[in-house]
Design an enzyme around this catalytic site. Structure first.
Site, PDB file in Angstrom:
ATOM      1  N   GLU A   1      10.587 -97.601  15.673  1.00  0.00           N
ATOM      2  CA  GLU A   1      11.166 -97.038  16.632  1.00  0.00           C
ATOM      3  C   GLU A   1      12.784 -97.138  16.359  1.00  0.00           C
ATOM      4  O   GLU A   1      13.536 -95.986  16.254  1.00  0.00           O
ATOM      5  CB  GLU A   1      11.034 -97.247  17.915  1.00  0.00           C
ATOM      6  CG  GLU A   1      11.434 -96.321  18.819  1.00  0.00           C
ATOM      7  CD  GLU A   1      11.010 -96.748  20.431  1.00  0.00           C
ATOM      8  OE1 GLU A   1      10.263 -96.184  20.955  1.00  0.00           O
ATOM      9  OE2 GLU A   1      11.714 -97.552  20.737  1.00  0.00           O
TER      10      GLU A   1
ATOM     11  N   HIS B   1      12.189 -88.307  23.517  1.00  0.00           N
ATOM     12  CA  HIS B   1      11.164 -88.723  24.411  1.00  0.00           C
ATOM     13  C   HIS B   1      11.818 -89.339  25.642  1.00  0.00           C
ATOM     14  O   HIS B   1      13.101 -89.604  25.655  1.00  0.00           O
ATOM     15  CB  HIS B   1      10.138 -89.827  24.064  1.00  0.00           C
ATOM     16  CG  HIS B   1      10.615 -91.091  23.586  1.00  0.00           C
ATOM     17  ND1 HIS B   1       9.844 -92.210  23.860  1.00  0.00           N
ATOM     18  CD2 HIS B   1      11.845 -91.479  23.168  1.00  0.00           C
ATOM     19  CE1 HIS B   1      10.525 -93.267  23.454  1.00  0.00           C
ATOM     20  NE2 HIS B   1      11.795 -92.908  23.117  1.00  0.00           N
TER      21      HIS B   1
ATOM     22  N   ASP C   1       7.137 -84.424  15.017  1.00  0.00           N
ATOM     23  CA  ASP C   1       8.445 -84.102  14.140  1.00  0.00           C
ATOM     24  C   ASP C   1       9.166 -82.887  15.027  1.00  0.00           C
ATOM     25  O   ASP C   1       8.601 -81.994  15.145  1.00  0.00           O
ATOM     26  CB  ASP C   1       8.355 -83.787  12.910  1.00  0.00           C
ATOM     27  CG  ASP C   1       9.475 -84.000  12.170  1.00  0.00           C
ATOM     28  OD1 ASP C   1      10.288 -84.605  12.592  1.00  0.00           O
ATOM     29  OD2 ASP C   1       9.578 -83.115  11.190  1.00  0.00           O
ATOM     30  N   HIS C   2      10.387 -83.378  15.428  1.00  0.00           N
ATOM     31  CA  HIS C   2      11.474 -82.381  16.065  1.00  0.00           C
ATOM     32  C   HIS C   2      10.857 -81.776  17.403  1.00  0.00           C
ATOM     33  O   HIS C   2      10.791 -80.696  17.566  1.00  0.00           O
ATOM     34  CB  HIS C   2      11.935 -81.334  15.065  1.00  0.00           C
ATOM     35  CG  HIS C   2      12.900 -81.887  14.081  1.00  0.00           C
ATOM     36  ND1 HIS C   2      12.409 -82.497  13.068  1.00  0.00           N
ATOM     37  CD2 HIS C   2      14.012 -81.497  13.831  1.00  0.00           C
ATOM     38  CE1 HIS C   2      13.499 -82.600  12.176  1.00  0.00           C
ATOM     39  NE2 HIS C   2      14.480 -82.341  12.676  1.00  0.00           N
TER      40      HIS C   2
ATOM     41  N   CYS D   1      16.449 -95.604  28.753  1.00  0.00           N
ATOM     42  CA  CYS D   1      15.428 -94.891  27.964  1.00  0.00           C
ATOM     43  C   CYS D   1      14.696 -93.893  29.345  1.00  0.00           C
ATOM     44  O   CYS D   1      14.020 -93.188  28.735  1.00  0.00           O
ATOM     45  CB  CYS D   1      14.152 -95.597  27.815  1.00  0.00           C
ATOM     46  SG  CYS D   1      14.986 -96.650  26.071  1.00  0.00           S
TER      47      CYS D   1
ATOM     48  N   HIS E   1      14.966 -90.634  18.352  1.00  0.00           N
ATOM     49  CA  HIS E   1      15.037 -91.449  17.351  1.00  0.00           C
ATOM     50  C   HIS E   1      14.361 -90.756  16.150  1.00  0.00           C
ATOM     51  O   HIS E   1      13.981 -89.880  16.175  1.00  0.00           O
ATOM     52  CB  HIS E   1      13.901 -92.635  17.670  1.00  0.00           C
ATOM     53  CG  HIS E   1      14.067 -93.577  18.803  1.00  0.00           C
ATOM     54  ND1 HIS E   1      14.986 -94.306  19.149  1.00  0.00           N
ATOM     55  CD2 HIS E   1      13.236 -93.450  20.130  1.00  0.00           C
ATOM     56  CE1 HIS E   1      14.873 -94.775  20.376  1.00  0.00           C
ATOM     57  NE2 HIS E   1      13.864 -94.243  20.933  1.00  0.00           N
TER      58      HIS E   1
ATOM     59  N   HIS F   1      16.043 -88.911  25.138  1.00  0.00           N
ATOM     60  CA  HIS F   1      16.784 -89.287  24.162  1.00  0.00           C
ATOM     61  C   HIS F   1      16.086 -89.359  22.593  1.00  0.00           C
ATOM     62  O   HIS F   1      14.994 -88.873  22.902  1.00  0.00           O
ATOM     63  CB  HIS F   1      17.258 -90.828  24.355  1.00  0.00           C
ATOM     64  CG  HIS F   1      16.265 -91.929  23.984  1.00  0.00           C
ATOM     65  ND1 HIS F   1      15.464 -91.980  25.582  1.00  0.00           N
ATOM     66  CD2 HIS F   1      15.977 -92.674  23.524  1.00  0.00           C
ATOM     67  CE1 HIS F   1      14.524 -92.914  25.539  1.00  0.00           C
ATOM     68  NE2 HIS F   1      14.641 -93.540  24.068  1.00  0.00           N
TER      69      HIS F   1
END
Length: 270
Positions: free
Chosen positions: A258, A150, A214-215, A169, A177, A175
């Protein structure tokens, strides 16, 4: 009233099975937990007591005494097959929810006058636990991991303001997580299954929601974030919105990790 907690550990094996059900029905509801020989866990029990500190000692209860009291109870569970070696699970399935309620019944009466048992949390695994406070209901929690990219950026701010506010960020390419989502549901413990909620069904509902993230690059691939910054606060609200609709009033709390340092929580509007 002041609270104090102490952590305990024990190891045990157990099996989920109902004799009046067919093998097919048992396996559908309980999965691998139906193994005829049982399976085992290293359990962790957090015991929380409440009371007024003694004016002389400054303690609710001497932790040495609490340790001895709880260990005396756990000695009947430690290194035992809960179905076969204890009297508590002959007709009661030793689910996490049922075990923590049995432990409550054994620990609470042993506490001295003026000391109340406030809360028990029993970890069956690091990503699966149950909470109980002596009421008619219990809560069950499970954690799930997903990975996503994100970029923190608000369309309502200038590029300079975004850079100043979000720093690294705000990197244009984003980037990522490894997020951990803790999902807590509550309700009455089903007398047939010993569960607050069907764990297989819970896994399916939660996975169906987190698979939308996800991904993925959250800002670019998830429409809900087209006009919202993908902060942890917004992500946990997004997850709540979808999960609350699927879990039919049983969703109690979400906690989103996070990073190890940044955690976001939401419990709805109640």
């Amino acid at each position: 009233m002041v609270g104090a907690s102490r952590r305990f550990d024990f190891s045990a094996s157990h099996r989920y099975w109902r004799d009046e059900w067919s093998q097919q029905e048992n396996e559908r509801v309980f999965g691998k937990c139906t193994s005829p020989y049982g399976h085992g866990h290293n359990y962790t029990l957090d015991v929380t007591i409440r009371g007024t500190p003694d004016p002389a000692t400054g303690m609710i209860m001497n932790m040495v005494d609490l340790k001895a009291l709880v260990n005396e109870v756990l000695d009947a569970f430690d290194h035992k097959h809960l179905n076969e070696d204890t009297p508590y699970f002959k007709d009661l399935i030793p689910t996490t929810e049922n075990i923590v309620r049995v432990l409550w019944r054994l620990i609470a009466p042993r506490l001295p006058a003026g000391v109340a048992l406030a809360h028990l949390r029993l970890y069956e695994m690091r990503d699966l636990w149950a909470d109980y406070d002596g009421s008619d209901e219990a809560s069950f929690s499970r954690s799930y991991v997903f990975s996503a990219a994100h970029r923190l950026h608000s369309a309502q701010l200038s590029d300079a303001e975004n850079q100043q506010l979000y720093g690294k960020c705000n990197n244009p390419n984003g980037h990522g997580h490894n997020y951990t989502l803790e999902v807590t549901v509550d309700g009455a413990v089903d007398p047939q299954t010993g569960m607050v909620i069907d764990m297989v069904a819970l896994d399916g509902q939660v996975r169906g929601v987190i698979d939308t993230l996800d991904h993925k690059h959250i800002d670019r691939e998830v429409p809900w974030f087209a006009a919202r910054a993908s902060t942890g606060e917004h992500i946990v609200l997004y997850l709540w919105e979808l999960l609350a609709a699927r879990l039919e009033g049983q969703l109690r709390h979400l906690r989103l990790w996070e990073t190890q340092n940044n955690v976001f929580e939401y419990s709805g509007e109640r």
